[in-house]
Structure formats: C-alpha cells, structure tokens
Scaffold this active site. Structure first.
Site, mmCIF file in Angstrom:
data_model
loop_
_atom_site.group_PDB
_atom_site.id
_atom_site.type_symbol
_atom_site.label_atom_id
_atom_site.label_comp_id
_atom_site.label_asym_id
_atom_site.label_seq_id
_atom_site.Cartn_x
_atom_site.Cartn_y
_atom_site.Cartn_z
ATOM 1 C CG HIS A 1 -86.895 62.364 82.330
ATOM 2 N ND1 HIS A 1 -87.614 62.473 81.158
ATOM 3 C CD2 HIS A 1 -87.315 61.211 82.912
ATOM 4 C CE1 HIS A 1 -88.424 61.438 81.045
ATOM 5 N NE2 HIS A 1 -88.257 60.657 82.100
ATOM 6 C CG ASP B 1 -87.031 64.456 78.437
ATOM 7 O OD1 ASP B 1 -85.950 64.142 78.958
ATOM 8 O OD2 ASP B 1 -88.141 64.109 78.882
ATOM 9 C CB SER C 1 -88.968 57.688 80.604
ATOM 10 O OG SER C 1 -90.059 58.252 81.271
#
Length: 568
Positions: free
Chosen positions: A84, A115, A193
């Site tokens: 993402h 992911d 992230s």
C-alpha cells in the site's frame, strides 16, 4: 505510510495501514551483557507519488498525491516495503539513513494479498556502505521486538519496542486476505508502514503494516511475519513475478455440535470441518462435494473448529497450511463422504472473487453507449462510488444553524429510482402541524464505510457470491450521462446488467462485443429488479460520439477492451 490526506480503513476491521513513533528504545542486551544493534542503516525512507484511478469516472485519474513510508534493504540489491506504500505509483524514491539524496527506485513486484512490495535502485551509489538485514525465525509469545522506521512527527529514524502478544491468522486489510500475522503491544502511527521489526538478536522477524484504530485500542500493532515474507520473496525468485497465495476453494462449517457430527456419519474419534460449497471455477470442484467432511490437509488432522496444531500450546486455522503452498502446487486432502474415507490430490490456485478486493494496479475497465457508462464492480469501485442522502429539517432551524437538527433521514443506497412519494407523505404530515420544513439532498462517498453504505445487493455479492466461470464479472450501469436519447433513464445508477437482447452478460468485454456487433433494431438491456432499458440501435451508436465530446471523454471504451476487441 504517511500521506498528506491519510485514509482510514473500514471500521469493521478497526485497522489502519500505518506504523509507529515512540520514545527512543534502549538497545537490547544479550544474556552475556553484549549489546545487539539491529541493522538500522539498512532502514530506508520511501517516498511515493500516487496517481489513483477514478473508479467513478473510469476514463480519468484522480489528482496525484505524495506519501512517505519505510522500507529496508535485503540481499540481492533489493528493498522491501508495504504494497500500500507504493500502490498506484507514478514515481518512487528512497533515501538512506543520514543521507540527503533521494534515489529513484524501480518497483519489481507488488504482492497485494500479503501487502509487500519489492523495489530496487539502479544507482550503485545507493548500495555503498549498506548491509542487508538478516531474517530470523518466527518469534514466540512474549519475545521482544524492535520496530524501526520513519513515522510522522520527524525526519530521522525512530524506533519503538514491544513484545509479541499474539500469533494468529489475521485479515490483511489491503486485500482482505487472511494470512499469518503477529500482534505486538506497540503504538502505531502513520509513516512506519514497511519498516522492519527486529528481534533481540538484531534479525528481522517481520514488516510493520497495520494497527488497530486508536478509538478501538491503544498500543496494538501488527507485523507481517517471516514465513509470509519468505513466501513472497521465493515466489518472486521462482516465477520472476508475484503469483500470489493459493486457496482451497471451499467454504466450510465447524463440526463442534455432537448431533451434527453424528448425523454426518462421523465416528467419535473423527474430527474435521464440513464443506458448505465448492468454488466451481477451481480444480477441487471436480472432486470435492458439498457436505464432504475435510479430515486432514497434507497429512495434518483438522479439528472440529477448523484449527490444526501450530507450536507447543498453540493452534491455528488450517488455512495457514494452505498459505504455505505456492500457486500450482498439489496437496493431499482426506475427506469423509457417506461414512467412507476418500483421498484426493488437488492442484491449488489463486483466489478470485465476483467482486475482487483489488484491481492489482490496473485502471478500471469501462464501456459507453448512448451515455450509459458500463463498468465492473470491485472494492475500490465501492469505495469510490457515491450515495445520496435526503434531509428534512425545520426551515427556521436551518437558518439558525446552532439549532438545526435532522428530523428525518433517507438513503438511496444506489437504487435506480428515488421514491419521493414516501417522503411526500411525511412532509404532508409535518405540514399538518403548520411547521415549515426544507428538503436538502446531499451526496457522499461510500468510502471506507462501504461495508455499511454500499447497496445491500452489491454487498451480498461481495461476501457470498461465487464465480460461475473464470472470466465472470459483475457489470453495472455506473451512471447515465444525460442526453436526449436517454430521457427517462437518468436516475439509473449502480444497477447490475443481466442480459442484452436476451443473451446473458458474463463480463464487460462480452457486453461491448454484443453491442458493437448488434444489427437488431433495438438494444434491450435487462437490469436487476426486472428493469429494462430499450434504445434504438442505430440512434444509440450515432449519439455516442457527441456525448463523449460533451463530457471530454477520449474514448467509448477502456484500453484493455480495445486491445481485446474482435470488432472493427
């Protein structure tokens, strides 16, 4: 990931795809007193320019925006980050710790289910003085972890610490996939992230990727563990592309009720789960049947609650065994059918759904005829679409906004017609008290609340429909671009197309082919809820170019349909 306008994920999941900033962490100390320093110089900051498709206006793209996230260097001159973090990228750059230079990066692979994304940098200068991280084993409960990255709140590297508080199958919000995940008791914020999680030996044991929303719980974050990371890396090395995680194409039911087990012919010592239905597009549909009891997978016995032994004192969902395989692998499955034990070898395939959770970076497909915009439904489409709200408020309260309150609320939920008669009755009732009221219509996106706001018929297909053929798509009339030729059809929106001139519409390409090749006098579209649309064929085709010009639409169909079309 840190963006200028960070997006929240569906409240049902309670998750946001980000990671943390916290007070500096004291370095871990091993039992003999020597400090173990994780490879912090291998942690990089990732900068991405995103240009997302506009699923509601599929011939356009949205305004570009920038984001920052984290990543880390692994062997083979590669960098790992979250999928993402680079989704819908137009440009990706990376910056080393302590450097003032941003290096252009190339995206090698994006794993939407897990992911994870893999990058590389062509500039040799980037790799100077950087040692790749070493991967460690899957940690145990209460093992200490250190998460490193570049979260919001500063430009330098930040680290935070915690312990592993849970190991189980998690729902990965980027694609709603269920894979093994680690839960840690660490605060999570935007920007971390893609950052690595280190154990007390300085080895990487995971990638930070999502957290519980702060209004749900504090100091709970999630990490993609090494088994999932290694699967992604080995898949890429084996196939030179990402092929995904396979699935066992069944829906199953727990067999914990003793009466149910007895009725299904199970002996007291037998355990397993009942197959509710089999995906007809998967290889297992040729051998497995509804009401079969799955006793074991690859020789591992399955309990009545669907779990299998994991480690000492731990059990985990048997889907973990499936996720350890690769697309195209064969697996042994043992089932009980009519009190008889049967053994099969099944070739595993990747997941496909009627309403896919992701478009894997591809722009949406569309086809336009006579102002009717046809497209396919996906989760990004549901997030992008709008619904209509009607408010009835007292007029003098509206003038004094401090006292303004909603007396009645009605939601269209994407229906093709709005029945004002129901609202008119309510207004007439209110007027009988000699009070003036005003009616206001407001539009809002389903957005990340699509699980609650999207039309119920589409949500039912999202969660329960199965593909009947490998190329099946859910085709809808997204909207009608108003023109003289489509008078009376203006309110049709988000309505499924079932057939054209009596022939079923299996997918968007098939619909476009039938329209382009149609030589009948009329085009008759059968829509859900027994609605029909009838257009004169020649007039509809002749009107399309002017409608496209009016709305500055470059083509009547998307590039993928043009590439496949057999017509001229």
């Amino acid at each position: 990931m840190h963006t200028s306008t960070p997006a929240l994920f569906p409240p049902s999941s309670g998750l946001v795809a980000v990671f943390p900033t916290a007070p500096p962490l004291e370095l871990a100390v091993d039992p003999i007193g020597a400090q173990v320093v994780p490879a912090m110089d291998a942690v990089v900051k990732v900068f991405c320019i995103h240009t997302e498709p506009n699923f509601s206006l599929p011939w356009q793209r949205k305004r570009q925006y920038s984001s920052s996230s984290s990543g880390f260097v692994i062997s083979g001159r590669r960098v790992l980050t979250n999928a993402h973090s680079v989704e819908h990228y137009t440009q990706v750059k990376v910056k080393k710790r302590g450097s003032d230079t941003k290096y252009l990066a190339t995206v090698l692979s994006i794993g939407t289910e897990c992911d994870i994304a893999m990058l590389t940098v062509n500039d040799n200068e980037f790799w100077e003085g950087v040692s790749p991280v070493e991967f460690g084993e899957l940690p145990a409960l209460q093992d200490a972890v250190t998460v490193a990255g570049y979260p919001i709140g500063g430009d330098t590297i930040s680290i935070t610490s915690g312990v592993v508080s849970r190991i189980e199958i998690l729902s990965y919000i980027h694609l709603s996939t269920e894979l093994l995940g680690l839960q840690i008791d660490a605060a999570i914020k935007f920007g971390n992230s893609g950052g690595p999680a280190f154990n007390d030996k300085g080895n990487c044991v995971g990638i930070a990727f999502q957290s519980l929303r702060q209004d749900e719980a504090e100091n709970i974050g999630y990490v993609i563990p090494t088994p999932v990371i290694q699967h992604f890396i080995q898949d890429y090395e084996k196939n030179e592309a990402y092929t995904g995680f396979p699935i066992l194409g069944i829906e199953w039911q727990k067999m914990e009720n003793p009466d149910l087990r007895k009725a299904m012919g199970m002996k007291p010592e037998q355990k397993g789960v009942r197959i509710r239905r089999v995906d007809p597009t998967t290889p297992e549909s040729g051998v497995l049947k509804s009401s079969d009891i799955v006793l074991s997978f690859d020789g591992v016995d399955i309990a009545n609650d669907g779990t299998v032994p994991f480690r000492h004192g731990e059990r985990i969902g048997f889907s973990y065994l499936v996720s350890q395989k690769y697309t195209g692998d064969s697996s042994a499955i043992e089932v009980l059918r009519n009190s008889e034990i049967l053994n099969f070898n099944i070739k595993l395939t990747s997941s496909r759904r009627v309403i896919p959770a992701h478009n894997r970076g591809k722009p949406p497909s569309y086809y336009i005829i006579a102002g009717f915009v046809f497209t396919t439904v996906s989760v990004p489409y549901l997030r992008s679409e709008v619904c209509c709200f009607l408010f009835i408020v007292r007029f003098y309260d509206y003038l004094d906004h401090k006292k303004c309150r909603t007396l009645n609320f009605h939601q269209l939920h994407g229906s093709s017609q709005f029945d004002f008669s129901k609202v008119s009755d309510k207004i007439a009732y209110l007027w009988s008290f000699q009070i003036n009221y005003a009616v206001f219509v407001n539009f809002a996106q389903y957005g990340d609340n699509y699980e609650y706001e999207a039309p119920m018929n589409l949500l039912d297909k999202l969660y329960h429909a199965t593909l009947q053929s490998p190329d099946e798509q859910l085709v809808v009339v997204s909207q009608v671009l108003v023109s003289d030729i489509n008078i009376g059809y203006e309110d049709i929106v988000n309505t499924q197309v079932l057939a054209l001139n009596g022939k079923p519409v299996a997918n968007l390409w098939r619909l476009a082919e039938m329209v382009e090749n149609c030589d009948d006098e009329f085009l008759k579209f059968d829509l859900e809820y027994e609605q029909i649309v009838v257009l004169r064929t020649m007039t509809a085709k002749a009107a399309t170019p002017d409608i496209l010009a009016t709305h500055c639409i470059p083509s009547a169909m998307s590039a993928d349909l043009k590439a496949l079309r057999p017509w001229t």
